[in-house]
Scaffold this active site. Sequence first.
Site, PDB file in Angstrom:
ATOM      1  CB  ALA A  56      37.321  35.221  43.558  1.00 37.11           C
ATOM      2  CG  ASP A 176      45.261  36.973  39.905  1.00 38.70           C
ATOM      3  OD1 ASP A 176      45.398  38.219  39.904  1.00 38.70           O
ATOM      4  OD2 ASP A 176      44.434  36.387  40.618  1.00 38.70           O
TER       5      ASP A 176
END
Length: 349
Positions: A56, A176
């Site tokens: 991302a 994450d």
Amino acid sequence: MAKDPSRMKAPRKKRFAQTNGEHYHHLDALNFKKSLSQWDRPKKYGEICRITGSGAFGVILLLQKTQNCNPPIDRYYALKVFRRRPGQPLAEYQKRVRSEFSIASSLQHRNIIQAFELLPVGTDNLCESMEYCSGGDLYSLLVVSGPLETAEADCFFKQLLRGICYMHEMGVAHRDLKPENLLLSRRGSLKISDFGNAECFRFSWEIQVHMSRQRCGTGPYISPEQYHKEEFDPRSVDIWSAGIVYVAMRTGRNPWKTANEADECYRDYLEDRQAGRGYFLIEDIGHDRSREVLYSTLDLNPLRRPTAAAILRTQWVKQIACCEAASSGLHEQLPGPGTSQSTEELSGV
């Protein structure tokens, strides 16, 4: 509760890929590489060989630099070019990138990717030079190979726990953890990467842990307490994610898309655990000792989840026999841009 037969019989590799979404290897690499050729990129790390991945917030490039000697020696590096979101102020972009690099470069452990240097690319972009792992990432391995054998998954799990234990000792939570962010060397060493969501929950001079309220991460790996408005310990978030990673390695699938009651699969898990029953995915892949550990990592109450250090001390994890690379801590290449590595050593590139 009866399980949905269609869900249980779906092809595992397809199911895992669908749950995690479109993978970065589907990007238009040729057009991006052409645009990079026009940038004033750092020459000290050599020439771009190919694009190895994208997320991302960044694109990962493989660079090769040949040292002129007899015989010539090739050195390989990974270069992460950080993307700037449309309309994002330059100061905000630079603050985010420098924060990620500050955390990544401060961590020195055999199961954490090594960050070397933060460099400018072009006029406004920044990039990070890193250790290169020619084995790709765990996500790609699962998509191509399907469920891993018990010994291989156990070895990766123990390495992941070692990396998490070190991070938490240093006051850092990753926030994450997922197969896409777990890189593999050619020899089988696992390395945690991508600290874009990481946070410092305790500085070196502090004792108290700073709690968190922000939800971040990727769907299946986000712990359930993050969907509530109460504060939580970010360390327990990493433990939950590690448990989901192990289930994904052994089954070739994620147990659910999101850990909240809107997800039918998670509701099954919730009902089973509240009724004192085992969950079918975990029951199928474990023995008594491993199931006990897995259920503890996926405890619905984050306060009851063990620390990474405590999991490493369990009888099951202590008895896991790791591969040679995991046991010796061999690096795919020596640290730093001044080191060398022969082409023969990277024959798997």
